[in-house]
Design a protein around this motif. Structure first.
Motif, mmCIF file in Angstrom:
data_model
loop_
_atom_site.group_PDB
_atom_site.id
_atom_site.type_symbol
_atom_site.label_atom_id
_atom_site.label_comp_id
_atom_site.label_asym_id
_atom_site.label_seq_id
_atom_site.Cartn_x
_atom_site.Cartn_y
_atom_site.Cartn_z
ATOM 1 N N TRP A 123 28.102 50.330 48.607
ATOM 2 C CA TRP A 123 27.910 48.949 49.059
ATOM 3 C C TRP A 123 29.062 48.596 49.999
ATOM 4 C CZ3 TRP A 123 27.735 50.589 44.003
ATOM 5 C CH2 TRP A 123 26.545 50.401 43.288
ATOM 6 N N THR A 124 28.752 48.055 51.160
ATOM 7 C CA THR A 124 29.779 47.607 52.101
ATOM 8 C C THR A 124 29.457 46.178 52.519
ATOM 9 O OG1 THR A 124 30.098 49.858 52.930
ATOM 10 C CG2 THR A 124 30.976 48.062 54.277
ATOM 11 N N TYR A 125 30.442 45.303 52.408
ATOM 12 C CA TYR A 125 30.260 43.889 52.747
ATOM 13 C C TYR A 125 31.298 43.469 53.786
ATOM 14 C CZ TYR A 125 28.118 44.055 48.057
ATOM 15 O OH TYR A 125 27.378 44.387 46.948
ATOM 16 N N ASP A 126 30.857 42.803 54.838
ATOM 17 C CA ASP A 126 31.759 42.169 55.800
ATOM 18 C C ASP A 126 31.546 40.669 55.694
ATOM 19 O OD1 ASP A 126 33.186 44.266 57.348
ATOM 20 O OD2 ASP A 126 31.139 44.928 57.785
ATOM 21 N N ILE A 127 32.582 39.944 55.322
ATOM 22 C CA ILE A 127 32.459 38.513 55.038
ATOM 23 C C ILE A 127 33.352 37.723 55.976
ATOM 24 C CG2 ILE A 127 32.743 36.727 53.277
ATOM 25 C CD1 ILE A 127 32.409 39.020 51.194
ATOM 26 N N GLY A 128 32.739 36.801 56.711
ATOM 27 C CA GLY A 128 33.485 35.912 57.587
ATOM 28 C C GLY A 128 33.676 34.557 56.939
ATOM 29 N N LEU A 129 34.837 33.941 57.187
ATOM 30 C CA LEU A 129 35.151 32.640 56.592
ATOM 31 C C LEU A 129 34.892 31.514 57.596
ATOM 32 C CD1 LEU A 129 38.514 33.455 54.767
ATOM 33 C CD2 LEU A 129 36.170 33.685 53.927
ATOM 34 N N PRO A 130 34.653 30.320 57.102
ATOM 35 C CA PRO A 130 34.417 29.191 58.012
ATOM 36 C C PRO A 130 35.703 28.743 58.695
ATOM 37 C CG PRO A 130 34.417 28.449 55.721
ATOM 38 C CD PRO A 130 34.491 29.943 55.683
ATOM 39 N N ASP A 131 35.542 28.071 59.816
ATOM 40 C CA ASP A 131 36.700 27.493 60.508
ATOM 41 C C ASP A 131 37.433 26.545 59.566
ATOM 42 O OD1 ASP A 131 36.036 28.844 62.797
ATOM 43 O OD2 ASP A 131 34.974 27.153 63.717
ATOM 44 N N GLY A 132 38.738 26.594 59.621
ATOM 45 C CA GLY A 132 39.541 25.709 58.785
ATOM 46 C C GLY A 132 39.902 26.299 57.450
ATOM 47 N N TYR A 133 39.435 27.509 57.162
ATOM 48 C CA TYR A 133 39.755 28.186 55.912
ATOM 49 C C TYR A 133 40.424 29.528 56.205
ATOM 50 C CZ TYR A 133 36.962 24.930 53.133
ATOM 51 O OH TYR A 133 36.470 23.806 52.513
ATOM 52 N N SER A 134 41.316 29.928 55.330
ATOM 53 C CA SER A 134 41.960 31.235 55.438
ATOM 54 C C SER A 134 41.879 31.960 54.100
ATOM 55 C CB SER A 134 43.417 31.096 55.879
ATOM 56 O OG SER A 134 44.159 30.335 54.946
ATOM 57 N N LEU A 135 41.920 33.264 54.161
ATOM 58 C CA LEU A 135 41.843 34.081 52.962
ATOM 59 C C LEU A 135 43.195 34.091 52.281
ATOM 60 C CD1 LEU A 135 39.782 35.841 51.457
ATOM 61 C CD2 LEU A 135 40.625 37.791 52.774
ATOM 62 N N ASP A 136 43.215 33.675 51.029
ATOM 63 C CA ASP A 136 44.465 33.566 50.287
ATOM 64 C C ASP A 136 44.773 34.850 49.523
ATOM 65 O OD1 ASP A 136 46.739 32.123 49.353
ATOM 66 O OD2 ASP A 136 45.721 31.812 47.445
ATOM 67 N N SER A 137 43.785 35.397 48.820
ATOM 68 C CA SER A 137 43.989 36.644 48.091
ATOM 69 C C SER A 137 42.650 37.311 47.836
ATOM 70 C CB SER A 137 44.710 36.397 46.760
ATOM 71 O OG SER A 137 43.896 35.637 45.884
ATOM 72 N N VAL A 138 42.690 38.624 47.599
ATOM 73 C CA VAL A 138 41.489 39.396 47.305
ATOM 74 C C VAL A 138 41.742 40.195 46.026
ATOM 75 C CG1 VAL A 138 40.852 39.572 49.733
ATOM 76 C CG2 VAL A 138 42.236 41.378 48.686
ATOM 77 N N PRO A 139 40.696 40.659 45.379
ATOM 78 C CA PRO A 139 40.899 41.485 44.185
ATOM 79 C C PRO A 139 41.646 42.771 44.527
ATOM 80 C CG PRO A 139 38.631 40.695 44.308
ATOM 81 C CD PRO A 139 39.271 40.378 45.626
ATOM 82 N N PRO A 140 42.305 43.376 43.567
ATOM 83 C CA PRO A 140 43.004 44.634 43.824
ATOM 84 C C PRO A 140 42.010 45.777 43.994
ATOM 85 C CG PRO A 140 43.089 44.114 41.497
ATOM 86 C CD PRO A 140 42.471 42.917 42.175
ATOM 87 N N ALA A 141 42.436 46.804 44.704
ATOM 88 C CA ALA A 141 41.617 48.007 44.813
ATOM 89 C C ALA A 141 41.408 48.597 43.427
ATOM 90 C CB ALA A 141 42.290 49.018 45.732
ATOM 91 N N SER A 142 40.296 49.299 43.261
ATOM 92 C CA SER A 142 39.947 49.843 41.953
ATOM 93 C C SER A 142 39.555 51.305 42.088
ATOM 94 C CB SER A 142 38.779 49.043 41.352
ATOM 95 O OG SER A 142 38.333 49.591 40.143
ATOM 96 N N LYS A 143 39.946 52.104 41.096
ATOM 97 C CA LYS A 143 39.500 53.500 41.030
ATOM 98 C C LYS A 143 39.451 53.935 39.574
ATOM 99 C CE LYS A 143 40.376 58.250 42.531
ATOM 100 N NZ LYS A 143 41.229 59.158 43.353
ATOM 101 N N VAL A 144 38.288 54.353 39.150
ATOM 102 C CA VAL A 144 38.109 54.915 37.814
ATOM 103 C C VAL A 144 37.372 56.241 37.984
ATOM 104 C CG1 VAL A 144 36.967 54.664 35.580
ATOM 105 C CG2 VAL A 144 38.094 52.697 36.635
ATOM 106 N N GLU A 145 37.990 57.298 37.517
ATOM 107 C CA GLU A 145 37.375 58.627 37.599
ATOM 108 C C GLU A 145 37.464 59.286 36.231
ATOM 109 O OE1 GLU A 145 37.397 62.612 40.445
ATOM 110 O OE2 GLU A 145 39.078 61.196 40.529
ATOM 111 N N ASN A 146 36.326 59.742 35.736
ATOM 112 C CA ASN A 146 36.298 60.441 34.450
ATOM 113 C C ASN A 146 35.144 61.435 34.448
ATOM 114 O OD1 ASN A 146 33.952 58.959 33.882
ATOM 115 N ND2 ASN A 146 35.090 57.354 32.794
ATOM 116 N N SER A 147 34.821 61.958 33.303
ATOM 117 C CA SER A 147 33.787 62.979 33.223
ATOM 118 C C SER A 147 32.400 62.457 33.579
ATOM 119 C CB SER A 147 33.774 63.585 31.816
ATOM 120 O OG SER A 147 33.531 62.576 30.841
ATOM 121 N N ALA A 148 32.202 61.140 33.502
ATOM 122 C CA ALA A 148 30.898 60.558 33.823
ATOM 123 C C ALA A 148 30.696 60.384 35.322
ATOM 124 C CB ALA A 148 30.735 59.214 33.121
#
Length: 203
Positions: A123-148
């Motif tokens: 899944w890839t998402y490109d999200i644009g914000l409205p005028d007058g708003y700025s991005l304050d923070s985003v979730p941290p990167a995630s990586k989970v790797e196991n036998s499944a």
């Protein structure tokens, strides 16, 4: 694209292969209308909305199936206060993250094998914000790797735009009861990440 009133206007290109191609072709070919299919899909998303799915002759197996979806989600984000949290919109999706809850056990254990289906989903998402708003923070990167399998998520952010990339690899079709804890951890990695919030601030 996110509007100041919380409206989400989105478009998506959907590609398929393998077993997923058969399932999606059937859904598109047998839908009453492109609008009906889009409405049923987006009604499963947290933000809801209205849309349409375009496809070139899904009944022709001689051509690669390519879909384009477009939608709007009025009040998709509640724009209350100076700082606004929101989860990444799901939009029109044939395999939204909520789908994977069906493989989870309430007790955290399984007594019998479970059929999940191997595959790679991106899944890839490109999200644009409205005028007058700025991005304050985003979730941290995630990586989970196991036998499944493997789950990864990355967030690339600028002041007024964000790109989210998610990838879920499921290694096997069938998981035995003693393999379930690894599968559970993998699926919760996707679900938890998909439900996490970014924050935008009104300048």
């Amino acid at each position: 694209m996110l509007s100041p009133d919380g409206m989400i206007a989105g478009s998506k290109v959907i590609g398929t292969s393998g077993r997923a191609d058969t399932v999606i072709r059937s859904a598109v070919a047998n839908a009453r209308s492109p609008q009906d299919l889009a409405t049923r899909l987006i009604s499963q998303s947290p933000e809801g909305g209205f849309g349409v799915v375009h496809a070139d002759n899904p009944r022709s197996l001689a051509t690669v199936l390519s879909l384009k979806a477009e939608w709007t989600s009025p009040h998709g984000v509640v724009m209350t206060g100076k700082t606004v949290p929101f989860s990444i919109p799901v939009g029109i999706d044939f395999l939204p993250y909520q789908t994977f809850r069906q493989y989870l056990s309430a007790s955290g254990e399984r007594r019998y094998p479970i059929i999940v289906g191997s595959g790679v989903n991106t899944w890839t998402y490109d999200i644009g914000l409205p005028d007058g708003y700025s991005l304050d923070s985003v979730p941290p990167a995630s990586k989970v790797e196991n036998s499944a399998g493997l789950y990864t998520a990355t967030y690339e952010a600028s002041e007024d735009r964000m790109r989210v990339s998610r990838r879920l690899t499921i290694n096997k079709d069938i998981y035995e009861p003693d393999e379930y804890p690894a599968l559970q951890a993998l699926l919760y990695a996707l679900i938890d990440d998909a439900r996490s919030s970014a924050f935008v601030t009104r300048r």
